[in-house]
Motif scaffolding. Structure first.
Motif, PDB file in Angstrom:
ATOM      1  N   ALA A   1      82.033  63.638 170.877  1.00 14.29           N
ATOM      2  CA  ALA A   1      83.627  63.407 170.484  1.00 14.29           C
ATOM      3  C   ALA A   1      83.316  62.484 169.109  1.00 14.29           C
ATOM      4  CB  ALA A   1      84.541  62.567 171.482  1.00 14.29           C
ATOM      5  N   VAL A   2      84.284  62.847 168.088  1.00 12.64           N
ATOM      6  CA  VAL A   2      84.059  61.965 166.987  1.00 12.64           C
ATOM      7  C   VAL A   2      85.377  60.882 166.945  1.00 12.64           C
ATOM      8  CG1 VAL A   2      84.232  62.142 164.476  1.00 12.64           C
ATOM      9  CG2 VAL A   2      83.129  63.835 165.738  1.00 12.64           C
ATOM     10  N   PHE A   3      84.864  59.754 166.707  1.00 12.17           N
ATOM     11  CA  PHE A   3      85.936  58.582 166.608  1.00 12.17           C
ATOM     12  C   PHE A   3      86.118  58.125 165.206  1.00 12.17           C
ATOM     13  CE2 PHE A   3      84.124  58.105 171.091  1.00 12.17           C
ATOM     14  CZ  PHE A   3      85.042  58.907 171.720  1.00 12.17           C
ATOM     15  N   ASP A   4      85.710  58.929 163.994  1.00 11.45           N
ATOM     16  CA  ASP A   4      85.949  58.189 162.748  1.00 11.45           C
ATOM     17  C   ASP A   4      87.082  58.120 162.280  1.00 11.45           C
ATOM     18  OD1 ASP A   4      83.874  59.763 163.422  1.00 11.45           O
ATOM     19  OD2 ASP A   4      83.070  60.339 161.328  1.00 11.45           O
ATOM     20  N   ASP A   5      88.095  58.898 162.793  1.00  8.84           N
ATOM     21  CA  ASP A   5      89.607  58.912 162.377  1.00  8.84           C
ATOM     22  C   ASP A   5      90.247  57.761 162.876  1.00  8.84           C
ATOM     23  OD1 ASP A   5      89.313  60.025 164.911  1.00  8.84           O
ATOM     24  OD2 ASP A   5      91.357  61.280 164.531  1.00  8.84           O
ATOM     25  N   ARG A   6      89.845  57.034 163.730  1.00 11.10           N
ATOM     26  CA  ARG A   6      90.317  55.662 164.321  1.00 11.10           C
ATOM     27  C   ARG A   6      90.265  54.585 163.366  1.00 11.10           C
ATOM     28  NH1 ARG A   6      87.922  51.511 165.632  1.00 11.10           N
ATOM     29  NH2 ARG A   6      85.771  51.998 166.115  1.00 11.10           N
ATOM     30  N   PRO A   7      91.462  53.986 163.106  1.00 15.45           N
ATOM     31  CA  PRO A   7      91.526  52.681 162.282  1.00 15.45           C
ATOM     32  C   PRO A   7      90.825  51.418 162.718  1.00 15.45           C
ATOM     33  CG  PRO A   7      93.724  53.126 163.323  1.00 15.45           C
ATOM     34  CD  PRO A   7      92.804  54.270 163.944  1.00 15.45           C
ATOM     35  N   ARG A   8      90.414  50.865 161.713  1.00 14.92           N
ATOM     36  CA  ARG A   8      89.824  49.706 162.253  1.00 14.92           C
ATOM     37  C   ARG A   8      90.347  48.776 163.108  1.00 14.92           C
ATOM     38  NH1 ARG A   8      85.344  46.529 160.813  1.00 14.92           N
ATOM     39  NH2 ARG A   8      85.566  44.512 160.438  1.00 14.92           N
ATOM     40  N   SER A   9      89.790  47.975 164.007  1.00 12.22           N
ATOM     41  CA  SER A   9      90.799  47.326 165.050  1.00 12.22           C
ATOM     42  C   SER A   9      90.534  45.780 164.458  1.00 12.22           C
ATOM     43  CB  SER A   9      90.321  47.371 166.618  1.00 12.22           C
ATOM     44  OG  SER A   9      89.249  46.416 166.531  1.00 12.22           O
TER      45      SER A   9
END
Length: 190
Positions: free
Chosen positions: A104-112
């Motif tokens: 799974a690719v999670f790079d589209d998640r914004p920085r928390s």
């Protein structure tokens, strides 16, 4: 409670928080329902596509209907939301891509917000300067973590023992607790 190990600590924390919210009690008053809605809206914004595709959460933007709609409306609303969240959790659990090294690719998640705070802690631990302290203050503002940063600032300037501890040891304890508590902010956007 399930053990989440996607390979991304932020996604793991968010999934744990979603799991906690899935057990929300149906007989909640309007302000409690407001808290549920706000938490889920924040979480939805943080989810990467690989995870969010499993969740079809209805009725999050309801205006003030949960304040004016009465107990039965709130019960139905909470029930619909928690059922959808539980269904999404079931799908996410069954998805082999969401396992560590599953692809799974999670790079589209914004920085928390939690990541921002953890970076500021790392900077402070390596530099121990006023500038790094200011960065830490900024990262934790306005959260309940500010009191920890104030303790760290006080310990930074202290020469005498703090209680029965050396100020450096006490500061390391505060930094450890701050690091642990910062993870609670992974579901908020930076």
């Amino acid at each position: 409670m399930m053990y989440w190990d996607t390979g991304d600590s932020v996604v793991d924390c968010i999934l744990q928080k979603i799991e906690i919210l899935s057990d929300w009690k149906e007989d909640s008053d309007a302000s409690q329902v407001q808290s549920l809605l706000v938490a889920l809206i924040d979480i939805e914004r943080m989810l990467p596509q690989a995870v969010s595709r499993h969740f079809k959460i209805p009725h999050l933007f309801v205006g003030d209907a949960h304040f004016t709609g009465g107990d039965e409306y709130r019960r139905r609303l909470v029930s619909n939301i928690t059922n959808a969240v539980k269904e999404g959790l079931g799908k996410a659990t069954a998805d082999p891509l969401l396992q560590r090294n599953g692809g799974a690719v999670f790079d589209d998640r914004p920085r928390s917000r939690g990541e921002e705070i953890l970076d500021a802690i790392d900077t402070f631990e390596s530099e121990r300067t006023i500038s790094a302290l200011l960065k830490l203050k900024t990262a934790t503002s306005p959260t309940r973590l500010q009191s920890r940063v104030k303790s760290i600032e006080m310990l930074m300037n202290r020469k005498r023992p703090y209680g029965n501890q050396d100020p450096e040891v006490a500061m390391l304890g505060e930094l450890y607790r701050l690091r642990q508590e910062a993870k609670e902010y992974h579901s908020q956007m930076a």
